[in-house]
Every structure is written in structure tokens, then in C-alpha cells.
Design a protein around this motif. Structure first.
Motif, PDB file in Angstrom:
ATOM      1  N   VAL A  34       0.827  -1.216   0.000  1.00 25.75           N
ATOM      2  CA  VAL A  34       0.000   0.000   0.000  1.00 25.75           C
ATOM      3  C   VAL A  34       0.858   1.261   0.000  1.00 25.75           C
ATOM      4  O   VAL A  34       0.558   2.222  -0.711  1.00 25.75           O
ATOM      5  N   SER A  35       1.935   1.256   0.779  1.00 26.92           N
ATOM      6  CA  SER A  35       2.773   2.456   0.873  1.00 26.92           C
ATOM      7  C   SER A  35       3.819   2.537  -0.239  1.00 26.92           C
ATOM      8  O   SER A  35       4.568   3.510  -0.307  1.00 26.92           O
ATOM      9  N   LYS A 123       3.001  -7.772  -2.936  1.00 28.13           N
ATOM     10  CA  LYS A 123       1.680  -8.287  -3.302  1.00 28.13           C
ATOM     11  C   LYS A 123       1.668  -9.815  -3.257  1.00 28.13           C
ATOM     12  O   LYS A 123       0.706 -10.414  -2.747  1.00 28.13           O
TER      13      LYS A 123
END
Length: 148
Positions: A34-35, A123
Motif C-alpha cells: 500500500v505504501s 503483493k
């Protein structure tokens, strides 16, 4: 204390460590994805510890399965049709689903090596280790585990 009892306690105790590490790997991977942070050797080591912890748990579990009255012997003695839901969980569902979970975790480890970007590595770990964690959590014999 006989070897079976020692390994049964080890399997139960090691499960806490394996689950904790899987949670850490999954959260670390989700946060990294996400970051959009850079994948570092520390991230790889965290995932490697998760892989090792689950494989150790599998080895202990396999020994218990083939030497326990709650494993293969139960299926042989009463047959699949006579198993209660609790005995089916111990004799079939817990080992089968956890093997599938560890296969997914192993696939995640292998697939991350082929990924070329940090995003793809995070991921891969988030998906494979996360699904593995959920599968493991779904088949823990909670009534036995929490009563100890």
C-alpha cells in the motif's frame, strides 16, 4: 514424558510462533504494498521466517498425524462415515487444509523470487501468505487449543 506428548506440546506451542510470524509477514506485506515502499532484505527475512516456521510446524504435525490415535488410526478404525465433526476436524480437515495453506505459502515464497518490482514482491507475499494464514486459522481445533 513420552515422545508423542512432547511433540504434541511442541506442535501446540510452535503454532503460536508460526501464527504470529504469519500475521507479521502479512501485515508487513500489505503495508509495503500500500505504501509502495522498497522491498528490502529485512522484508525477505521476515517472509523466510514465516516459511520456516510453517514448515517446522508441518513436520511436527505430520509425525503426530501418523502416530496419533486422533489421526490416521482413527480413520482406519471407524471409517470416514463414522467420524463426528470434531474427529473429522482432527483426522482430516486440520491436516489437509493446513497442508494446502503451507503449499500456498511455499508458492508465495517461490513466486516472489521471480517478481521484479517491490510492489509485486509485497503483493505476492500478502496474497499467498494471507490466504495461507486464513486457511490455517479456519482449521485450528480451537476448542482443544484454548482449553489447554
Amino acid at each position: 514424558m513420552e515422545l508423542y506428548n512432547i511433540l504434541q506440546k511442541a506442535h501446540s506451542g510452535w503454532a503460536y510462533l508460526a501464527l504470529l510470524i504469519l500475521v507479521i509477514v502479512t501485515i508487513n506485506s500489505l503495508l509495503g504494498f500500500v505504501s509502495k515502499k522498497e522491498f528490502t532484505p529485512k522484508d525477505r527475512k521476515i517472509a523466510l521466517f514465516g516459511l520456516i516456521a510453517t514448515h517446522v510446524q508441518l513436520l511436527i504435525g505430520m509425525f503426530l498425524y501418523f502416530s496419533s490415535p486422533n489421526g490416521l488410526d482413527m480413520i482406519k478404525s471407524v471409517g470416514m462415515g463414522a467420524l463426528t465433526s470434531a474427529s473429522r476436524l482432527l483426522a482430516l480437515e486440520h491436516p489437509l487444509v493446513n497442508i494446502i495453506a503451507i503449499v500456498l505459502i511455499t508458492m508465495g515464497w517461490s513466486k516472489h523470487k521471480k517478481a521484479t518490482t517491490s510492489e509485486a514482491k509485497f503483493k505476492t507475499f500478502a496474497v499467498f501468505y494471507g490466504i495461507g494464514l486464513l486457511l490455517i486459522l479456519s482449521r485450528i481445533p480451537w476448542s482443544l487449543w484454548l482449553s489447554k
